[in-house]
Design an enzyme around this catalytic site. Sequence first.
Site, PDB file in Angstrom:
ATOM      1  N   GLY A 239      33.207  32.314  49.528  1.00 53.07           N
ATOM      2  CA  GLY A 239      32.270  33.348  49.944  1.00 53.07           C
ATOM      3  C   GLY A 239      32.529  34.026  51.270  1.00 53.07           C
ATOM      4  O   GLY A 239      31.856  35.006  51.593  1.00 53.07           O
ATOM      5  N   GLU A 275      36.217  26.723  48.296  1.00 55.54           N
ATOM      6  CA  GLU A 275      36.678  27.525  47.144  1.00 55.54           C
ATOM      7  C   GLU A 275      36.826  28.993  47.515  1.00 55.54           C
ATOM      8  O   GLU A 275      36.163  29.852  46.939  1.00 55.54           O
ATOM      9  CB  GLU A 275      35.658  27.412  45.995  1.00 55.54           C
ATOM     10  CG  GLU A 275      35.345  26.006  45.542  1.00 55.54           C
ATOM     11  CD  GLU A 275      34.139  25.948  44.594  1.00 55.54           C
ATOM     12  OE1 GLU A 275      33.331  26.906  44.563  1.00 55.54           O
ATOM     13  OE2 GLU A 275      33.995  24.949  43.900  1.00 55.54           O
ATOM     14  N   GLY A 277      38.126  32.708  47.516  1.00 58.92           N
ATOM     15  CA  GLY A 277      38.851  33.599  46.626  1.00 58.92           C
ATOM     16  C   GLY A 277      39.198  34.876  47.365  1.00 58.92           C
ATOM     17  O   GLY A 277      40.342  35.124  47.746  1.00 58.92           O
ATOM     18  N   ARG A 278      38.150  35.654  47.619  1.00 57.50           N
ATOM     19  CA  ARG A 278      38.328  36.983  48.216  1.00 57.50           C
ATOM     20  C   ARG A 278      39.115  36.934  49.523  1.00 57.50           C
ATOM     21  O   ARG A 278      39.969  37.776  49.766  1.00 57.50           O
ATOM     22  CB  ARG A 278      36.940  37.574  48.488  1.00 57.50           C
ATOM     23  CG  ARG A 278      36.936  39.012  48.939  1.00 57.50           C
ATOM     24  CD  ARG A 278      35.519  39.423  49.377  1.00 57.50           C
ATOM     25  NE  ARG A 278      34.515  39.111  48.392  1.00 57.50           N
ATOM     26  CZ  ARG A 278      34.066  39.948  47.459  1.00 57.50           C
ATOM     27  NH1 ARG A 278      34.541  41.171  47.398  1.00 57.50           N
ATOM     28  NH2 ARG A 278      33.151  39.563  46.594  1.00 57.50           N
ATOM     29  N   ARG A 314      34.797  47.939  41.565  1.00 56.13           N
ATOM     30  CA  ARG A 314      33.927  47.529  42.664  1.00 56.13           C
ATOM     31  C   ARG A 314      33.086  48.669  43.246  1.00 56.13           C
ATOM     32  O   ARG A 314      31.893  48.468  43.495  1.00 56.13           O
ATOM     33  CB  ARG A 314      34.733  46.827  43.772  1.00 56.13           C
ATOM     34  CG  ARG A 314      35.425  45.537  43.277  1.00 56.13           C
ATOM     35  CD  ARG A 314      36.042  44.711  44.393  1.00 56.13           C
ATOM     36  NE  ARG A 314      35.016  44.223  45.286  1.00 56.13           N
ATOM     37  CZ  ARG A 314      34.685  44.773  46.426  1.00 56.13           C
ATOM     38  NH1 ARG A 314      35.353  45.812  46.889  1.00 56.13           N
ATOM     39  NH2 ARG A 314      33.708  44.279  47.139  1.00 56.13           N
ATOM     40  N   TYR A 318      29.355  47.578  42.775  1.00 53.07           N
ATOM     41  CA  TYR A 318      28.752  46.992  43.983  1.00 53.07           C
ATOM     42  C   TYR A 318      28.598  48.012  45.102  1.00 53.07           C
ATOM     43  O   TYR A 318      28.382  47.618  46.251  1.00 53.07           O
ATOM     44  CB  TYR A 318      29.627  45.858  44.535  1.00 53.07           C
ATOM     45  CG  TYR A 318      30.048  44.791  43.565  1.00 53.07           C
ATOM     46  CD1 TYR A 318      29.114  43.962  42.941  1.00 53.07           C
ATOM     47  CD2 TYR A 318      31.400  44.572  43.301  1.00 53.07           C
ATOM     48  CE1 TYR A 318      29.528  42.953  42.076  1.00 53.07           C
ATOM     49  CE2 TYR A 318      31.809  43.567  42.438  1.00 53.07           C
ATOM     50  CZ  TYR A 318      30.866  42.764  41.830  1.00 53.07           C
ATOM     51  OH  TYR A 318      31.278  41.760  40.991  1.00 53.07           O
ATOM     52  N   CYS A 346      34.998  59.665  31.986  1.00 52.51           N
ATOM     53  CA  CYS A 346      33.840  60.527  31.737  1.00 52.51           C
ATOM     54  C   CYS A 346      32.541  59.839  32.111  1.00 52.51           C
ATOM     55  O   CYS A 346      31.719  59.531  31.246  1.00 52.51           O
ATOM     56  CB  CYS A 346      33.819  60.934  30.273  1.00 52.51           C
ATOM     57  SG  CYS A 346      35.414  61.516  29.733  1.00 52.51           S
TER      58      CYS A 346
END
Length: 421
Positions: A239, A275, A277-278, A314, A318, A346
């Site tokens: 996170g 953990e 990721g980003r 994204r 988001y 479209c």
Amino acid sequence: MDHFLYRDGVLHAEDVPLPEIAAAVGTPFYCYSTATLTRHFRLFEEALSGLDHMICYAVKSNSNQAVLRVMAELGAGMDVVSGGEYARARAAGVPGARIVFSGVGKTRAEMARALEGGIRQFNVESEPELIALSEVATARQLSAPVTIRVNPDVDARTHAKIATGKAENKFGIPIARAREVYAEAAALPGIDVIGIDVHIGSQLTDLAPFEAAYTKVAELTETLRADGHAIRRLDLGGGLGIPYARDNNAPPLPLEYGEVVKRTVGHLGCEIEIEPGRLISGNAGLLVAGVIYVKSGEGRDFLILDAAMNDLIRPAMYDAWHDIVPVEEPAAGADYAPYDIVGPVCETGDTFARARPMPPVAAGDLVAFRSAGAYGAVMASEYNTRPLVPEVLVHEDQFAVIRARPSFDDIINRDTIPSWL
Ligand SMILES: *Cc1c(COP(=O)(O)O)cnc(C)c1O
């Protein structure tokens, strides 16, 4: 810091000029930097040095086999959230003993596959899941190592769609019910309760929510130990956020995050897992696109790219901000003008940026979306029958296509027409 820099007026990935890759594979394409992936992994290693720990890379952020192999060679464990990701991690050479299985809806088939193939632990998110896992394990005369994901009810102060640690979110069990659920778990056959798991959200730009959550986990560790549970492993989730915009609001560094970990749970003698990721894959990737048209509209101008929302969702999903830069370095003192930067799909949602100041750009030019290595290619679709964007990995002066662009036939032939038609 990443390894995408202008050199001789052209944006490079490590030592490779991006136009060279564009000429070889066409646009759009994703481009990842091995040196950047490596650097980010090592930042976490340094941050947790001195603690018994394992960094379990969150496969869902970027699950290409080559990226997983880079991680595996650095000694990473993996955090998977589906049977498919488990298979990917194994195929990339990660032993089961280094894979943790997260996710709110594991099926019995997924549990069986991981149990039989080898697994470090299941991060269990509910009582029904505990019961299912107990049944799956006992049917095979196996024992499932388990941490239970608690929901600490802290506000991660991130985008609502990626906040997971508030009581109203679907994730984990309420921390107030933890003692009860741990007692149930301990009584179940085939379940070996070894620790606690928590993950409060993604793209956190402030350490305070981590500090609050980990403090609650530390208290819970003491309580559960007093209840007789051998809590020896804490999975603290991922996170930590990354800078998407080049402004002053830089998120905390892994080193600062590591200090929070040490301060809150370092005294418990537990093995620590995280953990991320980003933070590992996000700034290690670009999406490179070509400009198809520069279109003058009513009071605004559009840059129409050959990349679209199906390639990088994204911004649409988001409201995410991505730095978009020309591959050819703008001249010093170039005039910037606002453009709406859009794709060809479209949908009005197919808009990457509004009124974004850009230096002079012409049809045929290349632009690069920064910070596109995480939740980019993995969330892509073939909406509008746009082929999945190829992925390229750079290592110093070499590059390799690590997922090729499918042909139209590849896509069309995945469908089958029933015999009655
Ligand atoms: C998504 C997720 C992660 C990774 O989050 P990042 O923000 O990419 O670091 C880690 N653990 C779990 C359980 C997740 O769902």
